[in-house]
Design an enzyme around this catalytic site. Sequence first.
Site, mmCIF file in Angstrom:
data_model
loop_
_atom_site.group_PDB
_atom_site.id
_atom_site.type_symbol
_atom_site.label_atom_id
_atom_site.label_comp_id
_atom_site.label_asym_id
_atom_site.label_seq_id
_atom_site.Cartn_x
_atom_site.Cartn_y
_atom_site.Cartn_z
ATOM 1 N N LYS A 1 -8.844 32.137 -4.821
ATOM 2 C CA LYS A 1 -10.585 31.839 -4.889
ATOM 3 C C LYS A 1 -10.699 31.400 -3.830
ATOM 4 O O LYS A 1 -12.231 30.557 -3.636
ATOM 5 C CB LYS A 1 -10.935 31.290 -6.249
ATOM 6 C CG LYS A 1 -10.177 32.063 -8.000
ATOM 7 C CD LYS A 1 -10.336 33.378 -7.901
ATOM 8 C CE LYS A 1 -11.730 33.385 -7.633
ATOM 9 N NZ LYS A 1 -11.711 35.326 -7.401
ATOM 10 N N HIS B 1 -0.572 35.287 -2.463
ATOM 11 C CA HIS B 1 -0.950 33.841 -2.820
ATOM 12 C C HIS B 1 0.616 32.870 -3.279
ATOM 13 O O HIS B 1 0.002 32.137 -3.659
ATOM 14 C CB HIS B 1 -1.425 33.981 -4.380
ATOM 15 C CG HIS B 1 -2.175 34.441 -4.634
ATOM 16 N ND1 HIS B 1 -3.573 33.945 -3.916
ATOM 17 C CD2 HIS B 1 -3.558 35.192 -5.420
ATOM 18 C CE1 HIS B 1 -5.245 35.432 -3.956
ATOM 19 N NE2 HIS B 1 -4.409 35.713 -4.858
ATOM 20 N N SER C 1 -14.258 28.722 -8.853
ATOM 21 C CA SER C 1 -14.588 30.172 -8.356
ATOM 22 C C SER C 1 -13.493 30.407 -9.473
ATOM 23 O O SER C 1 -12.963 31.186 -10.727
ATOM 24 C CB SER C 1 -14.705 30.336 -6.767
ATOM 25 O OG SER C 1 -14.084 31.973 -7.297
HETATM 26 P P1 A3P Z 1 -17.607 32.954 -6.070
HETATM 27 O O1 A3P Z 1 -16.227 33.168 -7.201
HETATM 28 O O2 A3P Z 1 -17.477 31.554 -5.642
HETATM 29 O O3 A3P Z 1 -18.319 33.621 -5.562
HETATM 30 P P2 A3P Z 1 -10.716 35.484 -3.768
HETATM 31 O O4 A3P Z 1 -11.045 36.952 -3.221
HETATM 32 O O5 A3P Z 1 -9.803 34.677 -3.000
HETATM 33 O O6 A3P Z 1 -10.478 35.491 -5.495
HETATM 34 O O7 A3P Z 1 -12.020 34.817 -3.848
HETATM 35 C C1 A3P Z 1 -13.463 34.727 -4.422
HETATM 36 C C2 A3P Z 1 -14.241 34.721 -4.132
HETATM 37 O O8 A3P Z 1 -15.020 35.405 -2.770
HETATM 38 C C3 A3P Z 1 -15.595 35.293 -4.841
HETATM 39 O O9 A3P Z 1 -16.319 33.478 -4.807
HETATM 40 C C4 A3P Z 1 -16.626 35.495 -4.162
HETATM 41 O O10 A3P Z 1 -17.550 36.164 -4.867
HETATM 42 C C5 A3P Z 1 -16.099 35.207 -2.377
HETATM 43 N N1 A3P Z 1 -16.133 36.520 -1.881
HETATM 44 C C6 A3P Z 1 -15.841 37.872 -2.065
HETATM 45 N N2 A3P Z 1 -16.335 38.279 -0.587
HETATM 46 C C7 A3P Z 1 -17.217 37.410 -0.281
HETATM 47 C C8 A3P Z 1 -18.245 37.835 0.655
HETATM 48 N N3 A3P Z 1 -18.824 38.545 1.763
HETATM 49 N N4 A3P Z 1 -19.169 36.838 1.525
HETATM 50 C C9 A3P Z 1 -18.731 35.825 0.752
HETATM 51 N N5 A3P Z 1 -18.378 35.185 -0.170
HETATM 52 C C10 A3P Z 1 -17.723 36.397 -1.065
#
Ligand code: A3P
Length: 277
Positions: free
Chosen positions: A42, A100, A130
């Site tokens: 996240k 991870h 998140s």
């Molecule tokens: P939120 O839950 O705060 O919206 P991961 O890919 O490590 O699982 O992280 C997911 C988080 O990154 C989520 O955060 C997601 O919305 C955010 N995310 C993914 N793509 C993004 C983008 N292009 N711009 C901003 N946030 C992004």
Amino acid sequence: RLRHYRYKGTVINTWHVMAGAPEHWRRFSARPTDVFVASFPKSGTTWLQELVWQVVHQEQSKQTDEPLEYRFPLFDMPSVERMRFKEISEMSDPRLIKTHLPYHLLPESVWTSGAKVLYVSRDPRDVCVSYYHFCRMVNFNSYRGTFAEFRDAFQKGEMMYGPYREHVKGYRDHAGQVLCVTYEELHQDRVGCIKRVAEFLGRPMTDELAQTIFQRTSFAEMKKNPAVNYTHWQKEGVAHPEKEVGAFMRKGKVGDWTNYFTQEEGDALLKWSQQLV
Ligand code: A3P
């Protein structure tokens, strides 16, 4: 519900253990052309993965429909259907691999082969929020406890791949070898990040291409792009079918923590996160 175990200080789960994953990790043979995107869950993994994919596949003018999950598989879990250890060994170069795993559990060959490793980290308060929503969303967890309980467990390092602080420290301590970017930098200066990534990976980058990648990796574009937004998880039964609960591309903001923590709680978690051992 998954059962969690600590392996060399890190929380892994029943899947890993049953599949003998640690042995697979140790035996893995990295190649010099491999590119690893590593993170605590996240922290902006998907965002950095798509950016890296665009940088590496810049010669392809057409965008792909294939989900990122398959173009850029998760290394950590060999036995689970979606997490394709065998496929990684059969991928053609350059292999793009997500992980991870903390620094100390990455295979030795990653460091000896000259493979490239990028690490993305994020404000722990936003990671926690998140992660909470993610654990509610995915059917392999279906978390239904309170946020306060989740926050305590996060701080105690009980979530998968925890503890958080040691995860971040492990990679940051090797910043000479690893390209470290933050979620907040991706927000503030994505073009700069695109250029740093391109340089690190030895790929040429024009201003025009950086702009194209900048557009393609905006939250709005990624949220509507089925190749990166994980909506296939809803169809596959991995994620909760309701959109409200099930959006992987949830908010994409810096500072959503203020809706979940009081200022004092937030300050305390940040201070705690900075006291790395
Ligand atoms: P939120 O839950 O705060 O919206 P991961 O890919 O490590 O699982 O992280 C997911 C988080 O990154 C989520 O955060 C997601 O919305 C955010 N995310 C993914 N793509 C993004 C983008 N292009 N711009 C901003 N946030 C992004």
